[in-house]
Design a protein around this motif. Structure first.
Motif, short mmCIF file in Angstrom:
data_model
loop_
_atom_site.label_atom_id
_atom_site.label_comp_id
_atom_site.label_asym_id
_atom_site.label_seq_id
_atom_site.Cartn_x
_atom_site.Cartn_y
_atom_site.Cartn_z
N GLU A 102 0.82 -1.22 0.00
CA GLU A 102 0.00 0.00 0.00
C GLU A 102 0.85 1.26 0.00
N GLY A 103 2.09 1.15 0.47
CA GLY A 103 3.00 2.29 0.41
C GLY A 103 2.76 3.36 1.46
N ILE A 104 1.98 3.04 2.50
CA ILE A 104 1.70 4.05 3.52
C ILE A 104 2.67 3.95 4.70
N CYS A 105 3.48 2.90 4.72
CA CYS A 105 4.47 2.74 5.79
C CYS A 105 5.49 1.70 5.37
N ASN A 106 6.57 1.63 6.12
CA ASN A 106 7.63 0.66 5.84
C ASN A 106 7.73 -0.42 6.90
N ILE A 107 6.93 -0.31 7.96
CA ILE A 107 6.96 -1.28 9.05
C ILE A 107 5.53 -1.70 9.36
N VAL A 108 5.28 -3.02 9.38
CA VAL A 108 3.94 -3.54 9.66
C VAL A 108 4.02 -4.50 10.84
N ALA A 109 3.25 -4.20 11.87
CA ALA A 109 3.14 -5.07 13.04
C ALA A 109 1.97 -6.01 12.85
N GLY A 110 2.20 -7.31 13.06
CA GLY A 110 1.14 -8.28 12.90
C GLY A 110 0.43 -8.59 14.20
N LEU A 158 17.91 -1.50 7.26
CA LEU A 158 19.35 -1.26 7.14
C LEU A 158 19.69 0.20 7.38
N LYS A 159 18.86 1.09 6.85
CA LYS A 159 19.08 2.53 7.04
C LYS A 159 19.04 2.89 8.51
N LEU A 160 18.19 2.20 9.28
CA LEU A 160 18.08 2.45 10.72
C LEU A 160 19.21 1.80 11.51
N PHE A 206 14.00 -4.90 23.18
CA PHE A 206 14.75 -4.55 21.97
C PHE A 206 13.81 -4.04 20.89
N GLU A 207 12.58 -4.59 20.82
CA GLU A 207 11.62 -4.12 19.81
C GLU A 207 11.23 -2.67 20.06
N ALA A 208 11.05 -2.32 21.35
CA ALA A 208 10.66 -0.95 21.69
C ALA A 208 11.76 0.04 21.29
N GLU A 209 13.02 -0.35 21.50
CA GLU A 209 14.12 0.55 21.13
C GLU A 209 14.20 0.71 19.62
N PHE A 210 13.99 -0.39 18.88
CA PHE A 210 13.99 -0.30 17.42
C PHE A 210 12.88 0.65 16.95
N CYS A 211 11.71 0.52 17.53
CA CYS A 211 10.58 1.38 17.16
C CYS A 211 10.84 2.82 17.54
N ASP A 212 11.47 3.05 18.68
CA ASP A 212 11.81 4.41 19.11
C ASP A 212 12.75 5.06 18.09
N ARG A 213 13.73 4.29 17.63
CA ARG A 213 14.66 4.79 16.63
C ARG A 213 13.95 5.05 15.31
N ALA A 214 13.03 4.14 14.96
CA ALA A 214 12.32 4.27 13.69
C ALA A 214 11.41 5.50 13.68
N THR A 241 11.61 8.11 15.55
CA THR A 241 12.45 9.32 15.61
C THR A 241 12.91 9.71 14.21
N ALA A 242 13.14 8.69 13.36
CA ALA A 242 13.57 8.94 11.99
C ALA A 242 12.41 9.25 11.05
N GLY A 243 11.18 9.30 11.60
CA GLY A 243 10.02 9.65 10.79
C GLY A 243 9.23 8.48 10.25
N GLU A 244 9.57 7.25 10.63
CA GLU A 244 8.82 6.09 10.17
C GLU A 244 7.51 5.94 10.93
N LYS A 245 6.52 5.32 10.27
CA LYS A 245 5.24 4.99 10.89
C LYS A 245 5.08 3.48 10.95
N ILE A 246 4.34 3.00 11.94
CA ILE A 246 4.15 1.57 12.14
C ILE A 246 2.66 1.27 12.07
N LEU A 247 2.28 0.40 11.13
CA LEU A 247 0.88 0.03 10.96
C LEU A 247 0.63 -1.34 11.59
N PHE A 248 -0.39 -1.42 12.43
CA PHE A 248 -0.84 -2.71 12.94
C PHE A 248 -1.86 -3.29 11.97
N GLU A 249 -1.57 -4.49 11.46
CA GLU A 249 -2.43 -5.16 10.49
C GLU A 249 -2.95 -6.47 11.11
#
Length: 302
Positions: free
Chosen positions: A108-116, A161-163, A177-185, A187-195
């Motif tokens: 869909e191109g609305i985010c780069n990270i999808v939480a299942g 990889l960019k992160l 560790f997941e929370a820290e990855f998300c915090d970094r993401a 902060t870099a402007g990424e959004k996380i979609l729960f699907e």
């Protein structure tokens, strides 16, 4: 979109074999399955199944010599050949549409990270959000979230990889560790979609995995505490994080276990202190992320 599944595993036997069989039965299947194995050895049946699948090209079976969730995930991330990398636990039953749902949400191109969606033993999908507004990963509705569960999420390889991948300073149980990855993401402007359509049932196998490091209520070792303190020392978007660090030892001993067995209180407090000191030393060294050179080499595979 092509999807590579990456499964870090440690001291898991039949449940790992069954999880892979479930994944092989999915339609559409993953484009590849990468098993990053940190086990010293396996039962003969498990070893034979993994070797046969590897020889037939049905999995890529990588062996590592030391247990580390985050190092295993970085290894799998760099090995993956697809644009999308789906990280899964090694003790799951995937929904029939797991791969398709992740691929569709990523396309869909609305985010780069999808939480299942993750259903723990005995849980069912929530028909409606909780009245208190708390988000639960067994929710049945799409939502924008700030965190994810490490046993079922997909990320574009280039984005991960960019992160810098996953911080390998999260040691042993690697709690948060997941929370820290998300915090970094974020902060870099990424959004996380729960699907919620990208669903798994987590089996919580009683042996292997992080359970190899003992039960947090009955250990003097800091393996469970170090990640929590390291996250609080590293995170940028956590409210009152210093206050949380002060309160954590008190919360650690305010349990039914400690009320019934008060002699465990000093051991738990010692584990908390050891975890804080360990986390502080890791924080002072700086994060241990995927190097720029390794990022370039992994990007060439895409």
């Amino acid at each position: 979109m092509a999807v590579s599944v990456v499964i870090p595993t440690y001291r898991r036997e039949q449940v790992l074999v069954e999880s892979i069989r479930y994944l092989h039965a999915l339609h559409p299947p993953a484009d590849e399955i990468v098993i990053v194995d940190q086990s010293e050895q396996h039962d003969p049946g498990t070893a034979a199944a993994l070797q046969a699948w590897h020889d037939a090209g049905r999995i890529c079976w990588l062996r590592l010599t030391r247990p580390s969730i985050t190092h295993a995930m970085n290894t799998g991330l760099m090995q993956a050949r697809s644009e999308i990398v789906l990280f899964l636990d090694d003790d799951i039953i995937p929904h029939a549409n797991l791969i398709a749902a992740h691929a569709r949400a990523q396309a869909e191109g609305i985010c780069n990270i999808v939480a299942g969606q993750v259903l723990q033993p005995g849980e069912e999908v929530l028909a409606a959000p909780p009245a208190n507004g708390e988000f639960l990963f067994r929710a049945g509705q799409r939502a924008w979230v700030h965190e994810l569960m490490g046993g079922n999420f997909s990320v574009k390889k280039a984005t991960a990889l960019k992160l810098g991948g996953f911080d390998e300073n999260f040691v042993r149980v690697a709690y948060r560790f997941e929370a820290e990855f998300c915090d970094r993401a974020t902060t870099a402007g990424e959004k996380i979609l729960f699907e919620p359509a990208a669903s798994i049932r987590h089996l919580k196998a009683g042996a292997g995995g992080t359970r190899s490091f003992g039960e947090h209520l009955t250990t003097i070792k800091p393996h469970h505490a170090v990640g929590a303190y390291y996250f609080l020392l590293r995170a940028r978007h956590v409210r009152r994080r210093w206050w949380q660090m002060v309160l954590r030892p008190l919360r650690a001993v305010r349990t039914r276990h400690h009320a019934r067995r008060p002699w465990w209180i000093p051991f738990t407090l010692a584990a908390e202190l050891g975890g804080f000191v360990w986390a502080l030393s890791l924080r002072l060294r700086g994060p241990k992320l995927v190097s720029a050179q390794a990022q370039d080499q992994a990007s060439e595979q895409l």
